[in-house]
Motif scaffolding. Structure first.
Motif, short mmCIF file in Angstrom:
data_model
loop_
_atom_site.label_atom_id
_atom_site.label_comp_id
_atom_site.label_asym_id
_atom_site.label_seq_id
_atom_site.Cartn_x
_atom_site.Cartn_y
_atom_site.Cartn_z
N ILE A 1 0.87 -1.18 0.00
CA ILE A 1 0.00 0.00 0.00
C ILE A 1 0.90 1.22 0.00
O ILE A 1 1.69 1.43 0.92
N LEU A 2 0.77 2.06 -1.06
CA LEU A 2 1.78 3.08 -1.35
C LEU A 2 1.18 4.46 -1.58
O LEU A 2 0.08 4.59 -2.12
N ASP A 3 1.94 5.47 -1.20
CA ASP A 3 1.56 6.85 -1.48
C ASP A 3 1.57 7.10 -2.98
O ASP A 3 0.63 7.67 -3.54
N HIS A 4 2.65 6.72 -3.66
CA HIS A 4 2.78 6.83 -5.12
C HIS A 4 3.81 5.81 -5.57
O HIS A 4 4.46 5.17 -4.75
N SER A 5 3.97 5.65 -6.86
CA SER A 5 4.86 4.59 -7.35
C SER A 5 5.37 4.95 -8.75
O SER A 5 5.00 5.97 -9.32
N LEU A 6 6.23 4.06 -9.27
CA LEU A 6 6.58 4.15 -10.69
C LEU A 6 5.29 4.20 -11.52
O LEU A 6 4.28 3.64 -11.09
N PRO A 7 5.26 4.92 -12.63
CA PRO A 7 6.41 5.50 -13.33
C PRO A 7 6.86 6.86 -12.81
O PRO A 7 7.74 7.47 -13.42
N MET A 8 6.26 7.37 -11.70
CA MET A 8 6.80 8.59 -11.10
C MET A 8 8.18 8.29 -10.54
O MET A 8 8.45 7.18 -10.08
N HIS A 9 9.07 9.27 -10.57
CA HIS A 9 10.43 9.11 -10.09
C HIS A 9 10.64 9.91 -8.81
O HIS A 9 10.42 11.11 -8.76
N SER A 10 11.04 9.22 -7.76
CA SER A 10 11.38 9.84 -6.48
C SER A 10 12.15 8.82 -5.67
O SER A 10 12.17 7.62 -6.00
N GLY A 11 12.78 9.27 -4.59
CA GLY A 11 13.44 8.32 -3.70
C GLY A 11 12.46 7.27 -3.19
O GLY A 11 12.80 6.10 -3.02
N LEU B 1 -4.57 8.51 -3.60
CA LEU B 1 -4.95 9.64 -4.44
C LEU B 1 -3.78 10.57 -4.72
O LEU B 1 -3.88 11.45 -5.58
N ARG B 2 -2.65 10.38 -4.03
CA ARG B 2 -1.50 11.27 -4.24
C ARG B 2 -0.56 10.78 -5.35
O ARG B 2 0.46 11.41 -5.60
N HIS B 3 -0.90 9.67 -5.95
CA HIS B 3 -0.21 9.27 -7.18
C HIS B 3 -0.82 10.09 -8.31
O HIS B 3 -1.95 9.84 -8.74
N THR B 4 -0.08 11.09 -8.77
CA THR B 4 -0.66 12.09 -9.67
C THR B 4 -0.33 11.86 -11.14
O THR B 4 -0.81 12.62 -12.00
N ALA B 5 0.47 10.85 -11.46
CA ALA B 5 0.76 10.57 -12.86
C ALA B 5 -0.46 9.96 -13.53
O ALA B 5 -1.13 9.09 -12.97
N GLY B 6 -0.76 10.42 -14.73
CA GLY B 6 -1.86 9.83 -15.46
C GLY B 6 -1.54 8.41 -15.89
O GLY B 6 -0.38 8.03 -15.99
N GLY B 7 -2.57 7.63 -16.13
CA GLY B 7 -2.35 6.25 -16.54
C GLY B 7 -3.58 5.41 -16.28
O GLY B 7 -4.57 5.88 -15.71
N PRO B 8 -3.55 4.14 -16.69
CA PRO B 8 -4.70 3.26 -16.50
C PRO B 8 -4.90 2.89 -15.02
O PRO B 8 -4.01 3.10 -14.20
N CYS B 9 -6.04 2.32 -14.71
CA CYS B 9 -6.34 1.97 -13.32
C CYS B 9 -5.50 0.78 -12.85
O CYS B 9 -5.33 0.58 -11.64
N VAL B 10 -5.01 -0.04 -13.77
CA VAL B 10 -4.03 -1.08 -13.46
C VAL B 10 -2.88 -0.88 -14.43
O VAL B 10 -3.08 -0.88 -15.65
N GLU B 11 -1.68 -0.68 -13.89
CA GLU B 11 -0.56 -0.26 -14.72
C GLU B 11 0.67 -1.12 -14.47
O GLU B 11 0.99 -1.43 -13.31
N GLU B 12 1.34 -1.49 -15.54
CA GLU B 12 2.61 -2.21 -15.44
C GLU B 12 3.75 -1.20 -15.57
O GLU B 12 3.74 -0.38 -16.49
N ALA B 13 4.71 -1.27 -14.65
CA ALA B 13 5.88 -0.38 -14.71
C ALA B 13 7.10 -1.18 -14.27
O ALA B 13 7.13 -1.69 -13.14
N ASP B 14 8.05 -1.31 -15.16
CA ASP B 14 9.29 -2.04 -14.88
C ASP B 14 9.01 -3.47 -14.40
O ASP B 14 9.67 -3.97 -13.48
#
Length: 413
Positions: A7-17, A42-55
């Motif tokens: 359970i995450l605040d935000h994730s890839l593809p956003m870039h941060s530590g 709700l703080r994941h602000t990058a646009g994208g699908p509701c289920v997303e593959e990243a890396d």
């Protein structure tokens, strides 16, 4: 196969530590045989699908928005996030919920964990009330500060297990009354597979930045990251005239941006050492290594505060992994990572003269540069490699309940 929902605040593809640590954790757990997914709030602000593959990782997004006055808005946000987690739990049926700070994530996960009888791990990367003070969006002792701290303490009390990234955070939680047996330290780490052979120095880029004099390369002090006040970059800029007085060809490279950028640029323009200071702004993530390759010493002059004394940063470890010399202020978070005189150099925080003296001494001590680099790289490999450290999670998960480990994994004694 044991399923872990993060359970995450935000994730890839956003870039941060935050997202890079998340990626490292999930990749390492996959390698151990766990099945992992993430769900963001709700703080994941990058646009994208509701289920997303990243890396190669799958992330579910919580959709919607909330409004209202402060406090009430955050409580609605927790409720909406809990609905998003609930949807993934019903469809995917994880065995364990693993929430990562801030406490909004932990509280939302707690609601779902209790509803479904699932064990909850809560991982604290920083106390976000202190982070808000550090980045200028909050003040210590304010109502918001106290409410955030109280919510965090509530989540810690009710979670089945707690993970922190360093000893400073662990000690603070113990002082609040959290049983030591409930807390596991999972140190900040580096995915060494991402740090193979560093790229060669880009001579053309060095010339464009003025990092050559008389046909010789200049020694370059570097900082690559976010320009927050607690990072102490104003101290580093103030140290430059004294450094240049001892090493006339020394240069300072500042890569990144943030709330303090305008003030720092103005300070540099008015410095007697203005000609030795270069700002390049933010660069694409895939370009960062080109600038690392220009630097001889990475400087981390963090100011002393609750945040910097309690929390270990990731950047010095990445610098050591790339074979860079490291100079850092003598605050608690740095002392957990850097052995003064062995893997790097520590200097008094909030002190430009001490910063300049440390950097000048390091630049003059070229005979020991290779030993510093070797010791730093060995330190990362032995104590901060995610491939090794992630194994501690299996012990945490095993302690929670009857959960069986994936085939081939044996819990440590």
């Amino acid at each position: 196969m044991t399923r872990i929902l993060h359970i995450l605040d935000h994730s890839l593809p956003m870039h941060s530590g935050y997202t890079f640590r998340t990626r490292a954790i999930l990749k390492a757990q996959q390698a151990l045989g766990f099945e992992v997914r993430g769900v963001t709030g709700l703080r994941h602000t990058a646009g994208g699908p509701c289920v997303e593959e990243a890396d190669g990782l799958r992330f579910h997004r919580t959709e919607g928005s909330v409004s209202g006055p402060p406090g009430w808005r955050e409580w609605r946000e927790i409720g909406r996030f809990a609905q998003g987690i609930e949807s993934v739990v019903r469809d995917w049926r994880p065995d364990i919920l693993h929430a990562h700070s801030p406490a909004l994530c932990g509280q939302a996960a707690l609601r779902v964990a209790r509803r479904h009888g699932l064990p909850l791990v809560y991982e604290i990367r920083a106390f976000w009330e202190d982070a808000a003070v550090g980045n200028g969006t909050g003040s210590e002792g304010s109502l918001r500060y106290r409410l955030t701290r109280a919510l965090e303490s509530r989540v810690v009390q009710r979670a089945d297990a707690v993970v922190t990234i360093c000893e400073g955070l662990r000690r603070d939680l113990v002082d609040r009354g959290t049983p030591e047996s409930k807390i596991t330290v999972m140190p900040n780490g580096v995915d060494l597979s991402l740090f193979g052979s560093p790229p060669d120095r880009d001579a053309a880029l060095a010339r464009d930045l003025g990092f050559e004099t008389g046909g010789k390369s200049c020694p370059v002090i570097g900082f690559i990251g976010s320009f927050y006040d607690y990072e102490g970059l104003d101290v580093l800029i103030e140290a430059m005239p004294a450094l240049v007085a001892r090493h006339a060809d020394a240069r300072l490279l500042l890569v990144g941006g943030g709330p303090r950028e305008a003030a720092l640029r103005a300070q540099a323009e008015n410095s007697p050492a203005a000609d030795a200071i270069r700002f390049v702004g933010r660069v694409p993530h895939h370009e960062v290594e080109r600038y690392y390759a220009l630097c001889d010493v990475m400087a981390y002059p963090r100011k002393r505060s609750r945040l910097t004394d309690l929390v270990t940063p990731l950047k010095p470890l990445e610098a050591m992994a790339q074979g860079k010399l490291v100079a850092a202020s003598d605050v608690g978070g740095h002392r957990e990572l850097i052995a003064d005189g062995k893997t790097g150099t520590l200097f008094a925080p909030d002190d430009p003269a001490a910063c300049a003296a440390a950097l000048a001494g390091l630049l003059a001590d070229r005979v020991h540069w290779n030993s510093y680099r070797t010791a730093g790289r060995n330190h990362v490999e032995t104590r901060h490699d995610w491939r090794t450290n992630a194994g501690r999670y299996q012990d945490v998960y095993q302690m929670l309940s009857h959960i069986s480990l994936p085939r081939g994994i044996v819990a440590a004694a």
